[in-house]
Design a protein around this motif. Structure first.
Motif, PDB file in Angstrom:
ATOM      1  N   TYR A  49       0.879  -1.158   0.000  1.00 43.21           N
ATOM      2  CA  TYR A  49       0.000   0.000   0.000  1.00 43.21           C
ATOM      3  C   TYR A  49       0.924   1.216   0.000  1.00 43.21           C
ATOM      4  O   TYR A  49       1.673   1.437   0.958  1.00 43.21           O
ATOM      5  CB  TYR A  49      -0.884  -0.028   1.241  1.00 43.21           C
ATOM      6  CG  TYR A  49      -2.072   0.903   1.217  1.00 43.21           C
ATOM      7  CD1 TYR A  49      -2.666   1.301   0.029  1.00 43.21           C
ATOM      8  CD2 TYR A  49      -2.631   1.360   2.409  1.00 43.21           C
ATOM      9  CE1 TYR A  49      -3.769   2.132   0.021  1.00 43.21           C
ATOM     10  CE2 TYR A  49      -3.740   2.192   2.420  1.00 43.21           C
ATOM     11  CZ  TYR A  49      -4.300   2.580   1.222  1.00 43.21           C
ATOM     12  OH  TYR A  49      -5.398   3.411   1.215  1.00 43.21           O
ATOM     13  N   ALA A  50       0.913   1.981  -1.082  1.00 44.03           N
ATOM     14  CA  ALA A  50       1.925   3.019  -1.266  1.00 44.03           C
ATOM     15  C   ALA A  50       1.311   4.369  -1.590  1.00 44.03           C
ATOM     16  O   ALA A  50       0.253   4.464  -2.217  1.00 44.03           O
ATOM     17  CB  ALA A  50       2.876   2.613  -2.389  1.00 44.03           C
ATOM     18  N   THR A  51       2.015   5.408  -1.161  1.00 45.90           N
ATOM     19  CA  THR A  51       1.609   6.772  -1.451  1.00 45.90           C
ATOM     20  C   THR A  51       2.750   7.538  -2.095  1.00 45.90           C
ATOM     21  O   THR A  51       3.930   7.293  -1.786  1.00 45.90           O
ATOM     22  CB  THR A  51       1.179   7.520  -0.167  1.00 45.90           C
ATOM     23  OG1 THR A  51       0.922   8.897  -0.477  1.00 45.90           O
ATOM     24  CG2 THR A  51       2.251   7.458   0.904  1.00 45.90           C
ATOM     25  N   ALA A  52       2.407   8.441  -2.984  1.00 44.36           N
ATOM     26  CA  ALA A  52       3.414   9.287  -3.635  1.00 44.36           C
ATOM     27  C   ALA A  52       3.770  10.433  -2.698  1.00 44.36           C
ATOM     28  O   ALA A  52       3.465  11.604  -2.939  1.00 44.36           O
ATOM     29  CB  ALA A  52       2.879   9.812  -4.961  1.00 44.36           C
ATOM     30  N   PHE A  53       4.433  10.085  -1.600  1.00 49.38           N
ATOM     31  CA  PHE A  53       4.869  11.053  -0.600  1.00 49.38           C
ATOM     32  C   PHE A  53       6.181  10.565  -0.012  1.00 49.38           C
ATOM     33  O   PHE A  53       6.235   9.500   0.607  1.00 49.38           O
ATOM     34  CB  PHE A  53       3.814  11.196   0.512  1.00 49.38           C
ATOM     35  CG  PHE A  53       4.216  12.132   1.622  1.00 49.38           C
ATOM     36  CD1 PHE A  53       4.522  13.453   1.352  1.00 49.38           C
ATOM     37  CD2 PHE A  53       4.284  11.686   2.940  1.00 49.38           C
ATOM     38  CE1 PHE A  53       4.899  14.329   2.370  1.00 49.38           C
ATOM     39  CE2 PHE A  53       4.643  12.548   3.965  1.00 49.38           C
ATOM     40  CZ  PHE A  53       4.953  13.874   3.686  1.00 49.38           C
ATOM     41  N   GLY A  54       7.243  11.324  -0.252  1.00 47.03           N
ATOM     42  CA  GLY A  54       8.549  10.917   0.235  1.00 47.03           C
ATOM     43  C   GLY A  54       9.309  12.077   0.843  1.00 47.03           C
ATOM     44  O   GLY A  54       8.745  13.137   1.132  1.00 47.03           O
ATOM     45  N   SER A  55      10.606  11.895   0.999  1.00 43.24           N
ATOM     46  CA  SER A  55      11.401  12.894   1.712  1.00 43.24           C
ATOM     47  C   SER A  55      11.514  14.221   0.979  1.00 43.24           C
ATOM     48  O   SER A  55      11.819  15.246   1.596  1.00 43.24           O
ATOM     49  CB  SER A  55      12.794  12.336   1.981  1.00 43.24           C
ATOM     50  OG  SER A  55      13.511  12.142   0.780  1.00 43.24           O
ATOM     51  N   ILE A  56      11.296  14.230  -0.348  1.00 42.38           N
ATOM     52  CA  ILE A  56      11.425  15.489  -1.088  1.00 42.38           C
ATOM     53  C   ILE A  56      10.178  16.361  -0.987  1.00 42.38           C
ATOM     54  O   ILE A  56      10.200  17.524  -1.392  1.00 42.38           O
ATOM     55  CB  ILE A  56      11.758  15.238  -2.570  1.00 42.38           C
ATOM     56  CG1 ILE A  56      10.594  14.536  -3.273  1.00 42.38           C
ATOM     57  CG2 ILE A  56      13.054  14.477  -2.732  1.00 42.38           C
ATOM     58  CD1 ILE A  56      10.742  14.488  -4.781  1.00 42.38           C
ATOM     59  N   HIS A  57       9.085  15.812  -0.440  1.00 41.30           N
ATOM     60  CA  HIS A  57       7.857  16.596  -0.311  1.00 41.30           C
ATOM     61  C   HIS A  57       7.946  17.448   0.959  1.00 41.30           C
ATOM     62  O   HIS A  57       7.511  17.041   2.033  1.00 41.30           O
ATOM     63  CB  HIS A  57       6.634  15.682  -0.244  1.00 41.30           C
ATOM     64  CG  HIS A  57       6.403  14.892  -1.490  1.00 41.30           C
ATOM     65  ND1 HIS A  57       7.146  13.772  -1.810  1.00 41.30           N
ATOM     66  CD2 HIS A  57       5.510  15.059  -2.507  1.00 41.30           C
ATOM     67  CE1 HIS A  57       6.721  13.284  -2.962  1.00 41.30           C
ATOM     68  NE2 HIS A  57       5.738  14.041  -3.409  1.00 41.30           N
ATOM     69  N   ARG A  58       8.472  18.637   0.823  1.00 38.86           N
ATOM     70  CA  ARG A  58       8.736  19.473   1.995  1.00 38.86           C
ATOM     71  C   ARG A  58       7.932  20.777   1.993  1.00 38.86           C
ATOM     72  O   ARG A  58       7.741  21.379   3.056  1.00 38.86           O
ATOM     73  CB  ARG A  58      10.233  19.792   2.030  1.00 38.86           C
ATOM     74  CG  ARG A  58      11.144  18.555   2.169  1.00 38.86           C
ATOM     75  CD  ARG A  58      11.427  18.241   3.590  1.00 38.86           C
ATOM     76  NE  ARG A  58      12.117  19.345   4.209  1.00 38.86           N
ATOM     77  CZ  ARG A  58      13.418  19.604   4.058  1.00 38.86           C
ATOM     78  NH1 ARG A  58      14.167  18.788   3.318  1.00 38.86           N
ATOM     79  NH2 ARG A  58      13.972  20.634   4.652  1.00 38.86           N
TER      80      ARG A  58
END
Length: 431
Positions: A49-58
């Motif tokens: 279960y994945a979301t397009a939200f990672g460390s670059i979303h600041r």
């Protein structure tokens, strides 16, 4: 058989493979994408279960209000999403016999389980924990201490420190330069409201994908979504997000520091123009560059290895996220600067003389085999399908695009890629 005939046969085989690796897909009224690759003869199920939200979303705008996040927020949220008022989700999985995990990358966060039994129950755990965020000041403070220890562990990893130092040389402001886990100081500023803003913006079903593979059907996965309130349409929050592209000279040409390593570690990285949306052709070519320049099939690698100038792990890789793209070559060597010079000389030679067509075909075949291998195991089939979906494509799209690539395409890329003026060099010396 001529090279042209080999290329034609290869392309035809890839086209047939592309049509065979597709999985079932449905977009629910809620906006959630559900992917299923039913695999007869397998006894296990792998779900992600994945979301397009990672460390670059600041930095983003949520319902008209700007939101600014400290480094490490996405990774911190991954930890917190696994915690519920009734206990840690991993304790729930332990009772069902499932193996579970979660991870955060630069551009996505993923929650995973593998199981051979109680599949419906495990799906309920997976979808339930991500769909019901729960944050308090007390639980955040507790997690800050736990993640602080994890950050120290990353600080002891030469490979991780090397890569992070290279990104800091290539970029001035892009969040790619910050560690995925952040720092103890950055995560200390997190609040419950920041985390709730993240879930509202990026944990909406329309920004997520459920991908399953193995002994499971699409209907079974959809029923799990219905049980957990993820089927019906819902009002979504307005989210605006982007990262400006950095232009001009790279901020630093190099860095050197010491760590407790046995021999010098080094990295050479090149800042490339960010990928245009949907430019799969250029992405695949950039992905091939490492193997085309220093892969095990090249003369340069054989020379470096035969003369004991590098260890077998010396290789090239690339990363592409919104607003940033880089190709990096890393390894260990007693003479790292000599190897870096030989690397640049080989790049200039390939730019002038062109890439060996036979090496190109072998690298292309190798990549093709890896893509096909991804759909033959339940974990890779589910995870690679999810990764492709979050990028707006399918594994079949990737295979079809690979089939069309030619050595002329690679040579055209070499004319502009891996420029010395966009290169940074980092070295870690033994203490």
């Amino acid at each position: 058989m001529s090279n042209k005939e080999q290329q034609a046969q290869f392309s035809a085989a890839q086209a047939r493979a592309a049509s065979a690796v597709g999985c079932q897909r449905v977009v629910l009224p809620s906006g959630l994408t559900v992917l299923c690759r039913t695999m007869p003869g397998y006894s296990s199920v792998h779900a992600i279960y994945a979301t397009a939200f990672g460390s670059i979303h600041r930095q983003f705008v949520l319902d008209g209000k700007p939101v600014s996040l400290p480094a490490g927020t996405a990774h911190f949220l991954e930890h917190k999403m696994c915690e519920t008022p009734k206990g840690d989700s991993f304790s729930f999985y332990a009772k069902t016999g499932a193996s579970a995990n979660a991870f955060t990358s630069y551009d996505r966060t993923c929650y995973i389980f593998s199981a051979t039994q109680k599949i419906d129950e495990n799906l309920d755990i997976l979808l339930g924990l991500v769909g019901k965020p729960w944050f308090t000041k007390a639980t955040i403070a507790k997690e800050q201490g736990i993640i602080g220890q994890e950050i120290k562990m990353y600080d002891d990893s030469p490979d991780w420190r090397l890569l992070n130092a290279l990104f800091r040389c290539l970029y001035t402001d892009h969040p790619l330069r910050d560690d995925i886990a952040g720092t103890t100081d950055s995560i200390a500023t997190l609040t419950p409201q920041m985390l709730y803003n993240c879930t509202k913006a990026f944990y909406a079903p329309s920004n997520m994908v459920l991908s399953v593979a193995g002994k499971i059907t699409l209907e079974q996965a959809v029923e799990a979504c219905k049980r957990n309130g993820l089927y019906r349409a819902r009002t979504t929050h307005e989210v605006k997000w982007d990262i400006p592209v950095e232009e001009g000279p790279i901020p630093r040409k190099g860095a050197t520091f010491t760590m407790p390593v046995n021999k010098p570690c080094f990295g050479v990285a090149y800042r490339e123009p960010p990928l245009a949306q949907g430019d799969l052709k250029r992405e695949l070519l950039l992905d091939m560059l490492g193997d085309l320049v220093v892969g095990g099939l090249t003369k340069l690698y054989r020379k470096l290895y035969d003369e004991a100038l590098v260890n077998p792990e010396f290789s090239g890789d690339f990363i592409a996220v919104r607003g940033a793209c880089a190709v990096a070559f890393t390894g260990e060597s007693d003479t790292p600067r000599e190897v870096a010079a030989m690397l640049q000389q080989e790049i200039e030679r390939l730019r002038t003389e062109g890439i060996d067509p036979e090496v190109f075909l072998l690298v292309k075949n190798q990549m093709y085999g890896e893509l096909l291998g991804d759909v033959e195991t339940v974990d890779d089939a589910a995870e690679e399908a999810a990764a492709a979906c979050l990028k707006g494509r399918t594994l079949a799209d990737e295979i079809a695009a690979l089939a069309e690539l030619t050595v002329e395409d690679a040579n055209a890329l070499m004319k502009t890629a891996l420029r010395e003026e966009n290169r940074a060099y980092v070295q870690i010396d033994p203490q």
